[in-house]
Design a protein around this motif. Structure first.
Motif, PDB file in Angstrom:
ATOM      1  N   MET A  73       0.752  -0.594   0.096  1.00 15.43           N
ATOM      2  CA  MET A  73      -0.011  -0.304  -0.030  1.00 15.43           C
ATOM      3  C   MET A  73       1.061   0.759   0.225  1.00 15.43           C
ATOM      4  O   MET A  73       1.933   1.068   0.589  1.00 15.43           O
ATOM      5  N   SER A  74       0.381   2.112  -0.573  1.00 16.27           N
ATOM      6  CA  SER A  74       1.285   3.535  -1.114  1.00 16.27           C
ATOM      7  C   SER A  74       0.935   4.324   0.126  1.00 16.27           C
ATOM      8  O   SER A  74       0.569   3.870   1.076  1.00 16.27           O
ATOM      9  N   GLY A  75       1.513   5.798   0.096  1.00 16.50           N
ATOM     10  CA  GLY A  75       1.741   6.536   1.699  1.00 16.50           C
ATOM     11  C   GLY A  75       0.348   6.778   2.404  1.00 16.50           C
ATOM     12  O   GLY A  75      -0.025   5.859   2.071  1.00 16.50           O
ATOM     13  N   TYR A  76       0.698   7.684   2.980  1.00 20.47           N
ATOM     14  CA  TYR A  76      -0.013   8.202   3.694  1.00 20.47           C
ATOM     15  C   TYR A  76      -0.539  10.083   3.206  1.00 20.47           C
ATOM     16  O   TYR A  76      -0.064  10.869   2.761  1.00 20.47           O
ATOM     17  N   ASP A  77      -1.777   9.825   3.479  1.00 24.18           N
ATOM     18  CA  ASP A  77      -3.140  11.211   3.673  1.00 24.18           C
ATOM     19  C   ASP A  77      -2.184  12.172   4.180  1.00 24.18           C
ATOM     20  O   ASP A  77      -2.219  11.860   5.573  1.00 24.18           O
ATOM     21  N   ILE A  78      -1.938  13.031   3.682  1.00 26.81           N
ATOM     22  CA  ILE A  78      -0.896  14.388   4.272  1.00 26.81           C
ATOM     23  C   ILE A  78      -2.153  14.910   4.546  1.00 26.81           C
ATOM     24  O   ILE A  78      -1.967  15.419   5.951  1.00 26.81           O
ATOM     25  N   ASN A  79      -3.555  15.096   4.848  1.00 25.09           N
ATOM     26  CA  ASN A  79      -4.101  15.395   5.575  1.00 25.09           C
ATOM     27  C   ASN A  79      -4.498  14.804   7.291  1.00 25.09           C
ATOM     28  O   ASN A  79      -4.695  15.667   8.063  1.00 25.09           O
ATOM     29  N   SER A  96      -3.267  11.956  12.574  1.00 30.46           N
ATOM     30  CA  SER A  96      -4.427  10.855  14.034  1.00 30.46           C
ATOM     31  C   SER A  96      -4.753   9.950  12.424  1.00 30.46           C
ATOM     32  O   SER A  96      -4.685   9.464  11.709  1.00 30.46           O
ATOM     33  N   CYS A  97      -5.647  10.008  13.788  1.00 34.99           N
ATOM     34  CA  CYS A  97      -6.327   8.114  13.155  1.00 34.99           C
ATOM     35  C   CYS A  97      -6.839   8.936  12.294  1.00 34.99           C
ATOM     36  O   CYS A  97      -8.307   9.921  12.738  1.00 34.99           O
ATOM     37  N   PRO A  98      -7.226   7.707  11.177  1.00 35.80           N
ATOM     38  CA  PRO A  98      -8.776   8.530   9.885  1.00 35.80           C
ATOM     39  C   PRO A  98     -10.533   8.159  10.307  1.00 35.80           C
ATOM     40  O   PRO A  98     -11.519   8.845  10.053  1.00 35.80           O
ATOM     41  N   ASN A  99     -10.415   7.732  11.670  1.00 39.68           N
ATOM     42  CA  ASN A  99     -11.273   7.183  12.074  1.00 39.68           C
ATOM     43  C   ASN A  99     -12.443   8.071  12.804  1.00 39.68           C
ATOM     44  O   ASN A  99     -11.626   8.763  13.598  1.00 39.68           O
ATOM     45  N   PHE A 134      -1.086   9.858  16.812  1.00 41.45           N
ATOM     46  CA  PHE A 134       0.242   8.927  17.179  1.00 41.45           C
ATOM     47  C   PHE A 134       1.407   9.592  16.569  1.00 41.45           C
ATOM     48  O   PHE A 134       1.387  10.270  15.012  1.00 41.45           O
ATOM     49  N   THR A 135       2.307   9.102  17.175  1.00 43.63           N
ATOM     50  CA  THR A 135       3.389   9.204  15.891  1.00 43.63           C
ATOM     51  C   THR A 135       3.603   8.056  14.966  1.00 43.63           C
ATOM     52  O   THR A 135       3.138   7.310  14.875  1.00 43.63           O
ATOM     53  N   ILE A 136       4.378   7.454  13.401  1.00 41.85           N
ATOM     54  CA  ILE A 136       4.080   7.468  12.533  1.00 41.85           C
ATOM     55  C   ILE A 136       4.523   6.128  12.669  1.00 41.85           C
ATOM     56  O   ILE A 136       4.564   5.377  11.791  1.00 41.85           O
ATOM     57  N   VAL A 137       5.293   5.821  13.739  1.00 43.99           N
ATOM     58  CA  VAL A 137       6.353   4.410  14.461  1.00 43.99           C
ATOM     59  C   VAL A 137       4.526   3.304  15.082  1.00 43.99           C
ATOM     60  O   VAL A 137       4.607   1.518  14.217  1.00 43.99           O
ATOM     61  N   ASP A 138       3.984   4.234  15.390  1.00 45.87           N
ATOM     62  CA  ASP A 138       2.615   3.512  16.165  1.00 45.87           C
ATOM     63  C   ASP A 138       1.823   3.922  15.892  1.00 45.87           C
ATOM     64  O   ASP A 138       0.640   2.477  15.903  1.00 45.87           O
ATOM     65  N   PHE A 139       1.674   4.309  14.772  1.00 49.07           N
ATOM     66  CA  PHE A 139       0.203   4.617  13.943  1.00 49.07           C
ATOM     67  C   PHE A 139      -0.332   2.770  13.015  1.00 49.07           C
ATOM     68  O   PHE A 139      -1.222   2.765  13.231  1.00 49.07           O
ATOM     69  N   GLU A 140       0.908   2.444  12.323  1.00 49.98           N
ATOM     70  CA  GLU A 140       0.633   0.812  12.246  1.00 49.98           C
ATOM     71  C   GLU A 140      -0.216   0.263  12.667  1.00 49.98           C
ATOM     72  O   GLU A 140      -1.191  -0.815  12.017  1.00 49.98           O
ATOM     73  N   GLN A 141       0.579   0.064  14.038  1.00 52.88           N
ATOM     74  CA  GLN A 141      -0.415  -1.428  15.389  1.00 52.88           C
ATOM     75  C   GLN A 141      -1.486  -0.643  15.357  1.00 52.88           C
ATOM     76  O   GLN A 141      -2.499  -0.900  15.387  1.00 52.88           O
ATOM     77  N   HIS A 142      -2.206   1.057  15.981  1.00 48.07           N
ATOM     78  CA  HIS A 142      -3.098   1.356  16.555  1.00 48.07           C
ATOM     79  C   HIS A 142      -4.657   1.358  15.266  1.00 48.07           C
ATOM     80  O   HIS A 142      -5.645   0.261  15.539  1.00 48.07           O
ATOM     81  N   GLN A 143      -3.716   1.326  13.589  1.00 52.00           N
ATOM     82  CA  GLN A 143      -4.916   0.871  12.561  1.00 52.00           C
ATOM     83  C   GLN A 143      -5.319  -0.330  12.422  1.00 52.00           C
ATOM     84  O   GLN A 143      -6.264  -1.207  12.417  1.00 52.00           O
TER      85      GLN A 143
END
Length: 356
Positions: free
Chosen positions: A1-7, A80-83, A90-99
């Motif tokens: 999957m490509s990158g993160y939404d800048i917003n 921020s979580c898109p939900n 979150f920091t970008i490191v912790d973001f994937e785990q939260h997702q």
């Protein structure tokens, strides 16, 4: 999957974190061995030619993982979580785990509330709130007054025994943006939170302008969605505009704003080169007259029959689009600007008879 939404980022990262392939914030970043331009790992797996204009493009192209201070700075980016029912940062490191942990199933009453369900909500697994649970049950028992009375009684008792839920409902009501009606329809401005990078808003967010060296379309959306009915607004050209605009609507607001909204299937636009765009980037059907930096373009969204039409300086150009997607909200007014351009929106206006 490509990158993160800048917003999703708070604050928005600097430009060098944007992948030039997907136009998103880099994910699992790699850098060009020649110029240091960053890309998502998945975007350069086939070793494409670097897209940076300053790169010498020595072949074969080499990409390497970022390291040192650059990696440290990247790991400190926050988003921020898109939900919409979560929005934790979150920091970008912790973001994937939260997702992976944040449940994002739609509320049973999603068509009304547009909310998702998270694990943190201590309620029925089908609904985002007590309000939605009650609403759905009332709907299912329409016409049965006695049953509806019992349902309301049950939830009033439940809420009276749960002050925290009452507080939550009050907070939700405070945060809801009121819909203001003009002489003819909804009054909206451009949304500062749904705005591509480098776009500047002014005139109480009714005017927008972009001026940058890059030749990349940036999009901005209206701050109030259309849910049903017929809506009309006007776009006034800005005399400083050098490149034609793309003007229209987008279904929902989950798009990459650092691209033209009509590059996606849910985006419908009139392009000032007298063309139409819907899920296309390079070509489209011929339509109407040209529009760039002077005059007034009228836009009419008829959600009753799923059509989008335009007029230029009171000259009706006909129906541009007819689609089932245009019958159901939320739908947002949208504009995409390129390099140097802008406009002003005039909303809350009555629908011209010839466009109804």
């Amino acid at each position: 999957m490509s990158g993160y939404d800048i917003n999703l980022f708070q604050p928005k990262p600097e430009h060098h974190y944007i992948c030039l392939v997907c136009n998103k914030i880099v994910k699992d970043p790699q850098e060009c061995g020649q110029c240091g331009q960053m890309y998502c790992n998945v975007c350069v797996t086939q070793k494409p030619t670097c897209k940076s204009p300053s790169c010498q493009k020595v072949m074969p192209q080499q990409y390497n993982k970022i390291q040192g201070a650059m990696l440290k700075a990247y790991k400190n980016l926050t988003l921020s979580c898109p939900n919409v029912s979560c929005k934790k940062i979150f920091t970008i490191v912790d973001f994937e785990q939260h997702q992976t942990e944040c449940v994002k199933s739609k509320c049973q009453n999603y068509d009304v509330c547009n909310e998702f369900i998270t694990q943190e909500k201590n309620i029925s697994s089908l609904y985002c709130s007590v309000i939605c649970e009650c609403t759905d049950q009332l709907h299912n028992n329409a016409g049965v007054s006695k049953k509806q009375f019992e349902i309301i009684k049950q939830y009033v008792t439940q809420l009276s025994n749960s002050p925290s839920q009452i507080q939550s409902i009050q907070t939700q009501n405070i945060q809801q943006q009121p819909i203001v009606m003009g002489n003819g329809g909804i009054v909206f401005k451009w949304d500062k939170n749904k705005c591509g990078q480098s776009i500047q808003l002014s005139n109480d967010n009714a005017s927008l302008f972009l001026k940058e060296n890059s030749h990349i379309f940036r999009s901005v959306l209206g701050d109030i969605p259309f849910e049903r009915g017929i809506h009309y607004w006007e776009i006034e050209g800005d005399s400083r505009t050098e490149n034609e605009l793309k003007i229209g609507v987008v279904v929902g607001n989950n798009i990459n704003l650092n691209a033209a909204f009509c590059d996606f299937p849910q985006g419908f636009a009139y392009y000032g080169l007298s063309q139409l765009r819907n899920g296309q980037t390079n070509s489209g059907q011929s339509y109407g007259k040209k529009f760039k930096n002077e005059g007034v373009l009228g836009v009419c969204l008829n959600m009753n029959n799923g059509t989008l039409s335009f007029q230029l300086n009171n000259d009706y150009m006909g129906i541009a689009f007819r689609s089932e997607l245009l019958k159901k909200g939320p739908i947002y007014a949208a504009v995409a600007v390129l390099h140097c351009g802008g406009c002003t929106v005039r909303s809350g206006k009555p629908v011209p008879k010839y466009m109804e």
